[in-house]
Every structure is written in structure tokens, then in C-alpha cells.
Design a protein around this motif. Structure first.
Motif, PDB file in Angstrom:
ATOM      1  N   ASP A   7       1.368  -1.376  -0.135  1.00 55.03           N
ATOM      2  CA  ASP A   7       0.425   0.072   0.294  1.00 55.03           C
ATOM      3  C   ASP A   7       0.496   0.911  -0.190  1.00 55.03           C
ATOM      4  N   LEU A  10       2.495   1.341  -3.218  1.00 45.67           N
ATOM      5  CA  LEU A  10       1.807   2.337  -4.490  1.00 45.67           C
ATOM      6  C   LEU A  10       1.089   3.798  -4.075  1.00 45.67           C
ATOM      7  N   GLU A  13       4.183   4.867  -5.847  1.00 43.99           N
ATOM      8  CA  GLU A  13       4.557   4.867  -7.243  1.00 43.99           C
ATOM      9  C   GLU A  13       3.363   4.950  -8.140  1.00 43.99           C
ATOM     10  N   ARG A  14       1.780   5.729  -7.217  1.00 37.48           N
ATOM     11  CA  ARG A  14       0.925   6.575  -8.467  1.00 37.48           C
ATOM     12  C   ARG A  14       1.208   8.194  -7.884  1.00 37.48           C
ATOM     13  N   ASP A  20       1.312   5.551 -15.489  1.00 38.28           N
ATOM     14  CA  ASP A  20       2.014   3.822 -15.806  1.00 38.28           C
ATOM     15  C   ASP A  20       2.107   3.852 -14.397  1.00 38.28           C
ATOM     16  N   TRP A  22       2.494   0.991 -11.597  1.00 33.91           N
ATOM     17  CA  TRP A  22       2.031  -0.139 -11.745  1.00 33.91           C
ATOM     18  C   TRP A  22       0.737  -0.421 -10.971  1.00 33.91           C
ATOM     19  N   SER A  23      -0.176  -1.237 -10.845  1.00 32.81           N
ATOM     20  CA  SER A  23      -1.131  -2.348  -9.784  1.00 32.81           C
ATOM     21  C   SER A  23      -0.936  -2.933  -8.796  1.00 32.81           C
ATOM     22  N   ARG A  24      -1.837  -3.108  -7.924  1.00 24.26           N
ATOM     23  CA  ARG A  24      -1.467  -3.405  -6.553  1.00 24.26           C
ATOM     24  C   ARG A  24      -0.909  -5.632  -7.185  1.00 24.26           C
ATOM     25  N   GLY A  25      -1.988  -5.652  -8.685  1.00 20.78           N
ATOM     26  CA  GLY A  25      -1.617  -6.976  -8.648  1.00 20.78           C
ATOM     27  C   GLY A  25      -0.285  -7.331  -9.073  1.00 20.78           C
ATOM     28  N   MET A  26       0.119  -6.426 -10.109  1.00 23.06           N
ATOM     29  CA  MET A  26       1.836  -6.293  -9.842  1.00 23.06           C
ATOM     30  C   MET A  26       2.431  -6.585  -8.909  1.00 23.06           C
TER      31      MET A  26
END
Length: 173
Positions: A7, A10, A13-14, A20, A22-26
Motif C-alpha cells: 500500500d 503503491l 508509485e502513483r 503508468d 504499476w497495479s497492486r496485482g503487479m
């Protein structure tokens, strides 16, 4: 980096890569390959030491990840919070990734870097990375090209490019 770091990673990252990110899943997928005897990934976080004791209780201010496949490693990501730019934290994270590549017994390390990210390119060049090509339209949206860089011979893991130490920042895997 552990699952409980996702979290805050992320959020950083955002903030740094809004178009672009990355997502949580990545991140979950990458961390799934980072543990155990068959691990092929190494992910790290850097924390600001709240109390100056480096006990891992601080705010995440950087992270980095590396994937290995055979004799080749690939720098997946390096990110440093803007307020820590110019402190040597990016160099310290890269040093740790190169140590991981050595541990994975990789003979070369590759990475992609936005062609307009001169700051990152200078860091990689300091470590001996050389440009070897381009990936046209690699970064989306915006259709921005990636500069592909390669480090053929890993520096001695104990002194990778003489990377500076960073006071008040702890690197954790």
C-alpha cells in the motif's frame, strides 16, 4: 519488500508515475517470486528512519526491484520520493539490486529508462550501464520511447560504483 509494504509503495508509485503506475496485482505477482529457494526476484524498500535508529519503523521513501532469468537480470523498477532526490538513495537502491544480480549469478543486467529521464540515465551511466537500443513507444500513455541499457560485467558487489551511504534511510527487503 513484503506484502504489508504494497500500500505505501503503491502510493509512492502513483505519485511518481501517475500515467503508468504499476497495479497492486503487479506488485503481488513480483513478490510471489521473491521468496524461497526458487526465488527469481529481489524487491527492496527504503524507509526514512523516524527515530534515527533505522529500525524499519519509518515511511517508505523508495523501492526497487530486480528479476533474474538465467544469466540475465532486469531492473524492473527503481523509485525515490521527490524529497529524497539528490541524496544518493537511488544509487544505494541500485547497488543493492546489483548485489542481488551477483547473488543470482547473472552475467549482465538490463534495464529500460524513459528517454526523457536524464537524471536516471546519468545514475545508470555512473554504474557502467551503456545504451544498447530503444523500445519505441514503450511507455504508455504518451507513446514515450525507452532507452535500453546494459551492464555487461557487474562491479564488485562490495563497492558498486562507490555508491554513497544515506543517513537516516534504511534499505529493507
Amino acid at each position: 519488500m513484503r506484502w504489508w509494504d504494497i500500500d505505501p509503495v503503491l502510493a509512492l508509485e502513483r505519485a511518481l508515475f501517475p500515467e503508468d503506475a504499476w497495479s497492486r496485482g503487479m506488485f503481488w505477482s513480483e513478490l510471489a517470486h521473491a521468496r524461497g529457494p526458487e526465488a527469481t526476484r529481489r524487491y527492496l524498500v527504503a524507509e526514512d528512519a523516524e527515530d534515527g535508529e533505522g529500525d524499519g519503523g519509518g515511511r517508505i521513501v523508495g523501492y526497487a526491484g530486480l528479476a533474474s532469468a538465467g544469466e540475465t537480470a532486469d531492473v524492473q523498477t527503481i523509485a525515490v520520493a521527490r524529497e529524497h532526490w539528490g541524496t544518493g538513495l537511488g544509487a544505494r537502491l541500485l547497488t543493492e539490486l546489483l548485489r542481488a544480480a551477483t547473488a543470482f549469478e547473472c552475467a549482465e543486467v538490463l534495464l529500460e529508462c524513459r528517454v526523457d529521464n536524464v537524471r536516471a540515465q546519468k545514475l545508470y551511466e555512473r554504474f557502467g550501464f551503456e545504451p544498447i537500443g530503444f523500445r519505441r513507444g514503450y511507455y504508455q500513455p504518451g507513446n514515450v520511447d525507452a532507452l535500453v541499457m546494459r551492464l555487461a560485467t557487474l562491479p564488485d558487489s562490495a563497492s558498486a560504483a562507490g555508491a554513497p551511504s544515506v543517513q537516516g534511510t534504511e534499505i529493507n527487503d
